[in-house]
Scaffold this active site. Structure first.
Site, PDB file in Angstrom:
ATOM      1  N   VAL A  60       0.798  -1.230   0.000  1.00 24.25           N
ATOM      2  CA  VAL A  60       0.000   0.000   0.000  1.00 24.25           C
ATOM      3  C   VAL A  60       0.830   1.280   0.000  1.00 24.25           C
ATOM      4  O   VAL A  60       0.290   2.352  -0.254  1.00 24.25           O
ATOM      5  CB  VAL A  60      -0.958   0.046   1.216  1.00 24.25           C
ATOM      6  CG1 VAL A  60      -2.010  -1.027   1.111  1.00 24.25           C
ATOM      7  CG2 VAL A  60      -0.193  -0.045   2.527  1.00 24.25           C
ATOM      8  N   TYR A  61       2.116   1.204   0.268  1.00 26.03           N
ATOM      9  CA  TYR A  61       2.912   2.429   0.326  1.00 26.03           C
ATOM     10  C   TYR A  61       2.967   3.084  -1.053  1.00 26.03           C
ATOM     11  O   TYR A  61       3.468   2.511  -2.018  1.00 26.03           O
ATOM     12  CB  TYR A  61       4.331   2.144   0.809  1.00 26.03           C
ATOM     13  CG  TYR A  61       4.446   1.695   2.246  1.00 26.03           C
ATOM     14  CD1 TYR A  61       3.379   1.827   3.139  1.00 26.03           C
ATOM     15  CD2 TYR A  61       5.630   1.151   2.727  1.00 26.03           C
ATOM     16  CE1 TYR A  61       3.490   1.419   4.456  1.00 26.03           C
ATOM     17  CE2 TYR A  61       5.754   0.741   4.051  1.00 26.03           C
ATOM     18  CZ  TYR A  61       4.680   0.871   4.906  1.00 26.03           C
ATOM     19  OH  TYR A  61       4.806   0.453   6.214  1.00 26.03           O
ATOM     20  N   SER A  62       2.447   4.287  -1.116  1.00 29.29           N
ATOM     21  CA  SER A  62       2.379   5.045  -2.371  1.00 29.29           C
ATOM     22  C   SER A  62       1.772   4.197  -3.488  1.00 29.29           C
ATOM     23  O   SER A  62       2.213   4.241  -4.640  1.00 29.29           O
ATOM     24  CB  SER A  62       3.768   5.562  -2.772  1.00 29.29           C
ATOM     25  OG  SER A  62       4.257   6.474  -1.819  1.00 29.29           O
ATOM     26  N   ALA A  63       0.736   3.434  -3.111  1.00 25.57           N
ATOM     27  CA  ALA A  63      -0.022   2.624  -4.079  1.00 25.57           C
ATOM     28  C   ALA A  63       0.878   1.726  -4.929  1.00 25.57           C
ATOM     29  O   ALA A  63       0.689   1.579  -6.140  1.00 25.57           O
ATOM     30  CB  ALA A  63      -0.868   3.530  -4.971  1.00 25.57           C
ATOM     31  N   GLY A  64       1.872   1.126  -4.284  1.00 21.14           N
ATOM     32  CA  GLY A  64       2.776   0.221  -4.983  1.00 21.14           C
ATOM     33  C   GLY A  64       4.049   0.865  -5.484  1.00 21.14           C
ATOM     34  O   GLY A  64       5.015   0.166  -5.834  1.00 21.14           O
TER      35      GLY A  64
END
Length: 324
Positions: A60-64
């Site tokens: 989920v960090y920065s949407a991948g």
């Protein structure tokens, strides 16, 4: 850099884990303070050169985007076998009823997606990012066991949850002969020590390595209480974690000890976390070279018993925060 085993496993990790949430496209995933790739690569390269071999990211960090940057940096700056690469699963990655959570369907799909973004065929540590109240823990554990047996995952880890939930998961895995969690990534720092009551004794008893997130309390322990940063101004989750009425005194104690030692406050706060026997490696977020320098230097900073007592004395019980 020093190295230690992750809990009772044979896996050796650097005493500092580089938190990769700081690295990612600022336009993706709601982290406007994260560093774009060019700036991220500079810091990641310096961290690897300093001997930090343990890297922790999440889908989920920065949407991948964090996984993508992490994977490319490892390929360019390191030998894959020299790096302990960790990522996580749980948060929402796409719309729809199976776009989040810890069902078998979600876990198997998200692991493959993470491997693609990371550009590798395995991760060293695959962690559940939170507890999923909507999925039986047995389903989650069996799916994670499948991931290990497939060769795509080397070890399993968990993150913030109640100690009874973690105990249940460990017992269930043992009962069924599934691979157990070997690490706990929890919220632990001088401003929030609630994990000392039940979670850390459980981890010590079961040989679980603790890799705390936010060991510097979102930077609160590194600056005056009223000083704001770009992240503190936009991090809505972080605003819920700390309380001026009880925490300001501890921040001031860190400043006093640091001044007496002639070192930056970050080194004192990290040295305190590193002094706890149950802790394998705190996960440190870095956005500037000096942040990295402080993290590396903290490994060699030994606090006296009197300094530890002075830092801990103002602490007051807190509501548990960070499980959701």
């Amino acid at each position: 850099m020093e190295y230690t085993r992750l809990g009772s496993t044979g896996l050796q990790v650097s005493r500092i884990c580089l938190g990769m949430m700081s690295f990612g496209d600022p336009a993706r995933g709601g982290h406007p303070w994260s560093l774009p790739e060019a700036e991220s690569r500079s810091i990641i390269g310096r961290a690897l050169a300093a001997g930090i071999t343990f890297l922790d990211t999440a889908n989920v960090y920065s949407a991948g985007s964090s996984e993508e940057i992490t994977g490319r940096a490892i390929r360019d700056f390191a030998d894959r076998e020299d790096v302990v690469l960790a990522t996580k699963v749980h948060g929402r990655m796409r719309p729809g009823p199976n776009g989040a959570g810890l069902s078998r369907k979600a876990i198997l799909a998200e692991l493959d997606a993470s491997l693609t973004r990371l550009g590798t065929d395995y991760v060293d540590l695959y962690q559940i990012h939170r507890w999923d109240p909507h999925t039986p823990i047995e389903e989650t554990l069996e799916a994670l066991d499948t991931c290990v047996r497939s060769g795509k995952v080397r070890y399993l880890g968990a993150s913030s949850m109640w100690a009874w939930q973690f105990g249940k998961a460990l017992h269930s895995a043992g009962e069924h002969g599934w691979h157990r969690f070997v690490s706990m990534q929890d919220h632990y720092n001088l401003l929030n020590r609630e994990e000392e009551r039940e979670m850390h004794p459980l981890c010590a008893d079961q040989g679980i390595g603790v890799i705390p997130w936010s060991p510097l309390a979102r930077g609160r322990l590194t600056r005056d209480w009223d000083e704001a940063t770009a992240r503190s101004s936009t991090d809505e989750f972080g605003k819920k974690l700390y309380d001026e009425s009880s925490d300001r005194a501890i921040v001031e104690r860190v400043a006093e000890v640091a001044e007496a030692r002639g070192v930056p406050r970050a080194q004192v706060a990290l040295a305190w976390v590193l002094s706890k026997p149950v802790v394998s490696a705190p996960i440190v977020g870095v956005t500037r070279d000096r942040h990295l320098d402080d993290a590396v230097a903290a490994v060699d900073l030994q606090l006296s018993a009197e300094e530890v007592a002075r830092l801990e004395e103002p602490y007051r019980p807190h509501e548990v925060a960070g499980f959701a």
